[in-house]
Scaffold this motif. Structure first.
Motif, PDB file in Angstrom:
ATOM      1  N   VAL A 204       0.826  -1.212   0.000  1.00  0.00           N
ATOM      2  CA  VAL A 204       0.000   0.000   0.000  1.00  0.00           C
ATOM      3  C   VAL A 204       0.854   1.253   0.000  1.00  0.00           C
ATOM      4  O   VAL A 204       0.566   2.228  -0.715  1.00  0.00           O
ATOM      5  CB  VAL A 204      -0.947  -0.017   1.226  1.00  0.00           C
ATOM      6  CG1 VAL A 204      -1.534   1.371   1.470  1.00  0.00           C
ATOM      7  CG2 VAL A 204      -2.060  -1.035   1.027  1.00  0.00           C
ATOM      8  N   ALA A 205       1.918   1.241   0.786  1.00  0.00           N
ATOM      9  CA  ALA A 205       2.753   2.429   0.944  1.00  0.00           C
ATOM     10  C   ALA A 205       3.343   2.910  -0.375  1.00  0.00           C
ATOM     11  O   ALA A 205       3.544   4.111  -0.570  1.00  0.00           O
ATOM     12  CB  ALA A 205       3.867   2.144   1.945  1.00  0.00           C
ATOM     13  N   GLY A 206       3.605   1.980  -1.286  1.00  0.00           N
ATOM     14  CA  GLY A 206       4.223   2.364  -2.549  1.00  0.00           C
ATOM     15  C   GLY A 206       3.262   2.449  -3.718  1.00  0.00           C
ATOM     16  O   GLY A 206       3.694   2.619  -4.865  1.00  0.00           O
ATOM     17  N   CYS A 207       1.964   2.325  -3.449  1.00  0.00           N
ATOM     18  CA  CYS A 207       0.999   2.262  -4.555  1.00  0.00           C
ATOM     19  C   CYS A 207       0.163   3.522  -4.727  1.00  0.00           C
ATOM     20  O   CYS A 207      -0.852   3.505  -5.430  1.00  0.00           O
ATOM     21  CB  CYS A 207       0.107   1.031  -4.392  1.00  0.00           C
ATOM     22  SG  CYS A 207       0.979  -0.520  -4.737  1.00  0.00           S
ATOM     23  N   GLY A 208       0.558   4.606  -4.074  1.00  0.00           N
ATOM     24  CA  GLY A 208      -0.015   5.913  -4.345  1.00  0.00           C
ATOM     25  C   GLY A 208      -1.515   5.952  -4.412  1.00  0.00           C
ATOM     26  O   GLY A 208      -2.207   5.689  -3.435  1.00  0.00           O
ATOM     27  N   GLN A 209      -2.040   6.251  -5.620  1.00  0.00           N
ATOM     28  CA  GLN A 209      -3.473   6.474  -5.801  1.00  0.00           C
ATOM     29  C   GLN A 209      -4.234   5.226  -6.237  1.00  0.00           C
ATOM     30  O   GLN A 209      -5.369   5.329  -6.706  1.00  0.00           O
ATOM     31  CB  GLN A 209      -3.679   7.589  -6.837  1.00  0.00           C
ATOM     32  CG  GLN A 209      -3.037   8.907  -6.475  1.00  0.00           C
ATOM     33  CD  GLN A 209      -3.547   9.454  -5.148  1.00  0.00           C
ATOM     34  OE1 GLN A 209      -4.762   9.543  -4.951  1.00  0.00           O
ATOM     35  NE2 GLN A 209      -2.646   9.799  -4.254  1.00  0.00           N
ATOM     36  N   GLU A 210      -3.636   4.058  -6.115  1.00  0.00           N
ATOM     37  CA  GLU A 210      -4.299   2.818  -6.556  1.00  0.00           C
ATOM     38  C   GLU A 210      -5.629   2.643  -5.823  1.00  0.00           C
ATOM     39  O   GLU A 210      -5.729   2.868  -4.617  1.00  0.00           O
ATOM     40  CB  GLU A 210      -3.405   1.615  -6.277  1.00  0.00           C
ATOM     41  CG  GLU A 210      -3.800   0.359  -7.021  1.00  0.00           C
ATOM     42  CD  GLU A 210      -3.454   0.418  -8.492  1.00  0.00           C
ATOM     43  OE1 GLU A 210      -4.263  -0.063  -9.300  1.00  0.00           O
ATOM     44  OE2 GLU A 210      -2.382   0.945  -8.836  1.00  0.00           O
ATOM     45  N   THR A 211      -6.665   2.277  -6.589  1.00  0.00           N
ATOM     46  CA  THR A 211      -7.983   2.085  -5.990  1.00  0.00           C
ATOM     47  C   THR A 211      -8.489   0.668  -6.264  1.00  0.00           C
ATOM     48  O   THR A 211      -7.981  -0.039  -7.134  1.00  0.00           O
ATOM     49  CB  THR A 211      -9.011   3.079  -6.558  1.00  0.00           C
ATOM     50  OG1 THR A 211      -9.108   2.930  -7.974  1.00  0.00           O
ATOM     51  CG2 THR A 211      -8.610   4.518  -6.219  1.00  0.00           C
ATOM     52  N   VAL A 212      -9.501   0.294  -5.514  1.00  0.00           N
ATOM     53  CA  VAL A 212     -10.103  -1.030  -5.635  1.00  0.00           C
ATOM     54  C   VAL A 212     -11.603  -0.860  -5.855  1.00  0.00           C
ATOM     55  O   VAL A 212     -12.285  -0.175  -5.080  1.00  0.00           O
ATOM     56  CB  VAL A 212      -9.848  -1.867  -4.363  1.00  0.00           C
ATOM     57  CG1 VAL A 212     -10.632  -3.178  -4.417  1.00  0.00           C
ATOM     58  CG2 VAL A 212      -8.355  -2.141  -4.212  1.00  0.00           C
ATOM     59  N   ASP A 213     -12.111  -1.478  -6.899  1.00  0.00           N
ATOM     60  CA  ASP A 213     -13.529  -1.445  -7.216  1.00  0.00           C
ATOM     61  C   ASP A 213     -13.995  -2.889  -7.355  1.00  0.00           C
ATOM     62  O   ASP A 213     -13.374  -3.666  -8.099  1.00  0.00           O
ATOM     63  CB  ASP A 213     -13.746  -0.675  -8.520  1.00  0.00           C
ATOM     64  CG  ASP A 213     -15.217  -0.402  -8.801  1.00  0.00           C
ATOM     65  OD1 ASP A 213     -16.038  -0.588  -7.880  1.00  0.00           O
ATOM     66  OD2 ASP A 213     -15.536  -0.033  -9.940  1.00  0.00           O
ATOM     67  N   TYR A 214     -15.051  -3.256  -6.675  1.00  0.00           N
ATOM     68  CA  TYR A 214     -15.502  -4.655  -6.741  1.00  0.00           C
ATOM     69  C   TYR A 214     -16.991  -4.708  -6.434  1.00  0.00           C
ATOM     70  O   TYR A 214     -17.570  -3.791  -5.848  1.00  0.00           O
ATOM     71  CB  TYR A 214     -14.748  -5.520  -5.731  1.00  0.00           C
ATOM     72  CG  TYR A 214     -15.170  -5.294  -4.296  1.00  0.00           C
ATOM     73  CD1 TYR A 214     -16.104  -6.133  -3.681  1.00  0.00           C
ATOM     74  CD2 TYR A 214     -14.651  -4.230  -3.559  1.00  0.00           C
ATOM     75  CE1 TYR A 214     -16.521  -5.905  -2.381  1.00  0.00           C
ATOM     76  CE2 TYR A 214     -15.061  -3.996  -2.261  1.00  0.00           C
ATOM     77  CZ  TYR A 214     -15.986  -4.841  -1.664  1.00  0.00           C
ATOM     78  OH  TYR A 214     -16.411  -4.615  -0.386  1.00  0.00           O
ATOM     79  N   GLU A 215     -17.618  -5.788  -6.873  1.00  0.00           N
ATOM     80  CA  GLU A 215     -18.982  -6.111  -6.502  1.00  0.00           C
ATOM     81  C   GLU A 215     -18.966  -7.457  -5.818  1.00  0.00           C
ATOM     82  O   GLU A 215     -18.331  -8.395  -6.320  1.00  0.00           O
ATOM     83  CB  GLU A 215     -19.900  -6.141  -7.714  1.00  0.00           C
ATOM     84  CG  GLU A 215     -20.142  -4.775  -8.346  1.00  0.00           C
ATOM     85  CD  GLU A 215     -21.124  -4.842  -9.504  1.00  0.00           C
ATOM     86  OE1 GLU A 215     -21.583  -5.953  -9.821  1.00  0.00           O
ATOM     87  OE2 GLU A 215     -21.417  -3.783 -10.086  1.00  0.00           O
ATOM     88  N   GLN A 216     -19.649  -7.574  -4.699  1.00  0.00           N
ATOM     89  CA  GLN A 216     -19.649  -8.841  -3.981  1.00  0.00           C
ATOM     90  C   GLN A 216     -20.361  -9.907  -4.799  1.00  0.00           C
ATOM     91  O   GLN A 216     -21.413  -9.661  -5.402  1.00  0.00           O
ATOM     92  CB  GLN A 216     -20.315  -8.674  -2.614  1.00  0.00           C
ATOM     93  CG  GLN A 216     -20.037  -9.831  -1.677  1.00  0.00           C
ATOM     94  CD  GLN A 216     -20.270  -9.455  -0.226  1.00  0.00           C
ATOM     95  OE1 GLN A 216     -19.954  -8.352   0.187  1.00  0.00           O
ATOM     96  NE2 GLN A 216     -20.833 -10.372   0.525  1.00  0.00           N
ATOM     97  N   ALA A 217     -19.780 -11.095  -4.824  1.00  0.00           N
ATOM     98  CA  ALA A 217     -20.361 -12.197  -5.591  1.00  0.00           C
ATOM     99  C   ALA A 217     -21.691 -12.597  -4.991  1.00  0.00           C
ATOM    100  O   ALA A 217     -21.874 -12.558  -3.767  1.00  0.00           O
ATOM    101  CB  ALA A 217     -19.412 -13.384  -5.600  1.00  0.00           C
ATOM    102  N   PRO A 218     -22.644 -12.995  -5.833  1.00  0.00           N
ATOM    103  CA  PRO A 218     -23.956 -13.414  -5.308  1.00  0.00           C
ATOM    104  C   PRO A 218     -23.847 -14.705  -4.520  1.00  0.00           C
ATOM    105  O   PRO A 218     -22.910 -15.450  -4.653  1.00  0.00           O
ATOM    106  CB  PRO A 218     -24.783 -13.611  -6.581  1.00  0.00           C
ATOM    107  CG  PRO A 218     -23.792 -13.825  -7.678  1.00  0.00           C
ATOM    108  CD  PRO A 218     -22.575 -13.046  -7.291  1.00  0.00           C
TER     109      PRO A 218
END
Length: 218
Positions: A204-218
């Motif tokens: 995390v410390a070296g990943c700057g603006q990286e984001t995570v987008d996900y939808e929970q599996a049904p």
């Protein structure tokens, strides 16, 4: 008469406005910062007791269009129109393996990698799932991060290791890989152990603006 109409109009204007409910597919949360996404991962000890690869039925043809899950991923990820022959046999295209920065034009050198390997999924909670849910996991075409076409060499180097023991050899790929891993674990509510969480937190410390987008599996 005019006063009655005016009064009725005023009464209507005074009523609270209610918007039509949006469908679940129309309502999407904002992407999470990577650090926040890592914090959401459930913790748990891992156990491989009872694991067999055959516990996850994979490369099925769920929609009965003659294309297996492997073929579907190859078709979707080719950068050019792929050549697809009878019985959905993919014979040519152009694929970029982001783990190692290699481009291939024939599928023979490609593996379809489960972002979170089947054995790791078993360790992290899938051992308690029904066979049907494990099959859904192993053939998850509903999330771009779940399955990825990469060189066979890089996939076999990764094997069933988590980020505490393996990261893509291409340094520029590691933040994307971390986000993809976290998104997949959150989608399927798979746990992380202490070593894995520490490795993800270090990334995390070296990943700057990286984001995570996900939808929970049904």
């Amino acid at each position: 008469m005019f006063s009655k109409i005016a009064a009725a109009a005023a009464a209507l204007l005074a009523l609270p406005l209610t918007a039509a409910p949006a469908s679940a597919h129309e309502v999407r949360a904002e992407p999470l910062r990577l650090a926040a996404a890592v914090d959401l991962l459930p913790s748990g000890a891992e156990s491989r007791d009872g694991y067999q690869r055959t516990s996850f039925k994979h490369w099925t043809d769920a929609d009965k269009d003659s294309c297996t899950t492997r073929a579907e991923v190859l078709i979707a990820e080719s950068r050019i129109e792929p050549t697809v022959e009878t019985s959905c046999k993919v014979t040519a295209g152009e694929w970029y393996s982001y783990y190692d920065g290699v481009t291939l034009t024939t599928p023979g050198g490609l593996d379809i990698d489960h972002m979170v390997p089947l054995a790791e999924a078993w360790d992290s909670g899938a051992s308690t799932w029904t066979p049907e849910r494990r099959e859904a996991y192993a053939n998850d075409l509903s999330a771009d991060r779940s399955l990825v076409a990469v060189t066979a060499r890089s996939n076999r180097s990764k094997a069933d290791q988590d980020p505490a023991d393996w990261m893509p050899p291409l340094l520029d790929a590691r933040c994307t890989y971390t986000a993809d891993w976290v998104a997949t674990k959150l989608r399927w509510q798979l746990a992380v152990d202490d070593r894995e969480r520490a490795a993800l937190s270090e990334m995390v410390a070296g990943c700057g603006q990286e984001t995570v987008d996900y939808e929970q599996a049904p």
